[in-house]
Design an enzyme around this catalytic site. Structure first.
Site, PDB file in Angstrom:
ATOM      1  N   ASP A  51      33.317  11.400  16.143  1.00 57.30           N
ATOM      2  CA  ASP A  51      33.251  11.387  14.682  1.00 57.30           C
ATOM      3  C   ASP A  51      33.819  10.072  14.179  1.00 57.30           C
ATOM      4  OD1 ASP A  51      32.225  13.942  14.540  1.00 57.30           O
ATOM      5  OD2 ASP A  51      34.204  14.883  14.391  1.00 57.30           O
ATOM      6  N   TYR A 139      23.851  17.071  -1.378  1.00 59.96           N
ATOM      7  CA  TYR A 139      23.614  15.852  -0.585  1.00 59.96           C
ATOM      8  C   TYR A 139      23.738  14.619  -1.482  1.00 59.96           C
ATOM      9  CZ  TYR A 139      20.942  12.115   1.613  1.00 59.96           C
ATOM     10  OH  TYR A 139      20.534  10.896   2.083  1.00 59.96           O
ATOM     11  N   ALA A 278      14.482  24.459  -2.607  1.00 56.81           N
ATOM     12  CA  ALA A 278      15.598  24.291  -3.551  1.00 56.81           C
ATOM     13  C   ALA A 278      16.099  22.849  -3.565  1.00 56.81           C
ATOM     14  CB  ALA A 278      16.741  25.222  -3.163  1.00 56.81           C
TER      15      ALA A 278
END
Ligand code: UDP
Length: 327
Positions: A51, A139, A278
């Site tokens: 990460d 997002y 959506a």
């Protein structure tokens, strides 16, 4: 330049890393491989798995980097609506950790992978950079939050940053292209139907206020996009956060994309109408005038059939490889 590329095993990140390496830059890629592919990172590129928040501080402290290109992110509109935690954590928290690692190591040149989704449902198209930002999904909101953070880091800490707001990226560059385990994007899905890997393509929404009722998007070739990153790196100025929209300036409906894919592949490609997805705006078309005039960007592959044709080249070879690997 010595450059750190986060998310450099993903689709856009791997193409940009390849293009920058081909131009003689020394590249280190960080990627946690949740959606990226190790094979997308060339042997001439240093690869570190993990990460961003876990590995970037030590990587940046361990060598003298000239800049960072930050691609690592969650990037699916639909998923961001159903599981927003992943987007606030993966995009905002992780990006802040990167910005602070950059600050701690005096690495201030940044190119950030932003998105058209920061604008939301536009009041006017083509969309210019001064348009209001009102994302319609987590997002877009998570990417906009980081854009705001970057603006303040440029003002307060002298970062030299550029955010590139991509519209719909497609196509491939040689052996690097779209190759996700879970695919949700229109062009690769249509091409998977062409290959017989799926029965049909679902057209999400046929009641949009557009000419044929389906959603309109601006498709940009991934190689043109990579070129813009190289220009943005050179152009970055301390104390400034520049924002550029990147698209081809033309809109294509979902039905038009499917028609182009049928023409390019010569295959039938069954399609079925389905409800809207959506969080999807009706029309997203970029004005890239600022990138053209200020960065000297010259997109070369703006024709949708060229974009689809490069994607088809990549996807059909990938399909063959996947098929022979199964045998
Ligand atoms: N789309 C579709 N069927 C699919 C995938 C996408 O009709 O199987 C539509 C989607 O609703 C949107 C457009 O195609 O209007 C582009 O979607 P994509 O996921 O490729 O990119 P996005 O615009 O969400 O970044």
């Amino acid at each position: 330049m010595r450059l750190l590329v986060t998310g450099g095993a993903g689709y856009v990140g791997s193409v940009c890393a390849r293009v920058l390496a081909d131009r003689g830059h020394q590249i280190t890629v960080i990627d946690n491989l949740t959606t990226g592919n190790r094979e997308a990172v060339g042997a001439d590129i240093e690869f570190i798995e993990g990460d961003v928040s876990a590995v970037a501080p030590a990587v940046l402290a361990g060598a003298d980097f000239d800049g960072v290109l930050h691609f690592a992110a969650k990037s699916l509109v639909g998923e961001s609506v159903t599981d927003p935690h992943q987007y606030w954590q993966g995009n905002v928290v992780e990006s802040l950790a990167l910005l602070d690692a950059m600050r701690a190591t005096d690495t201030r040149r940044l190119v950030f992978s932003s998105t058209a989704a920061t604008y939301g449902e536009p009041e006017q198209v083509p969309i210019v950079e001064s348009a209001p930002t009102a994302p319609t999904n987590p997002y877009g909101a998570s990417k906009l939050a980081i854009d705001h953070a970057i603006t303040s880091y440029c003002a307060a800490y002298d970062f030299a940053a550029t955010s590139l707001r991509y519209f719909n990226v497609a196509g491939a560059y040689g052996s690097v292209g779209e190759n996700r385990v879970v695919e949700t994007h229109l062009i690769p899905l249509v091409l998977q139907v062409a290959l017989g890997h799926r029965d049909d393509i679902k057209i999400f929404g046929t009641d949009y206020p557009t000419a044929d009722g389906t959603a309109v998007r601006d498709y940009i070739h991934v190689h043109d996009l990579a070129e813009a990153h190289a220009l943005a790196l050179e152009h970055s100025t301390p104390g400034r956060h520049d924002i550029y929209n990147l698209g081809s300036g033309a809109g294509f409906s979902v039905r038009e994309v499917i028609t182009t894919c049928r023409e390019v592949t010569g295959l039938q490609i069954p399609a079925e109408e389905a409800p809207r997805r959506a969080g999807d705006p009706a029309v997203l078309i970029a004005s890239s005038e600022r990138a053209i005039s200020e960065l000297g960007w010259r997109p070369a592959k703006t024709d949708l059939s060229v974009i689809v044709s490069d994607a088809w080249d990549f996807t059909s070879k990938l399909g063959d490889r996947a098929h022979s690997a199964q045998r």
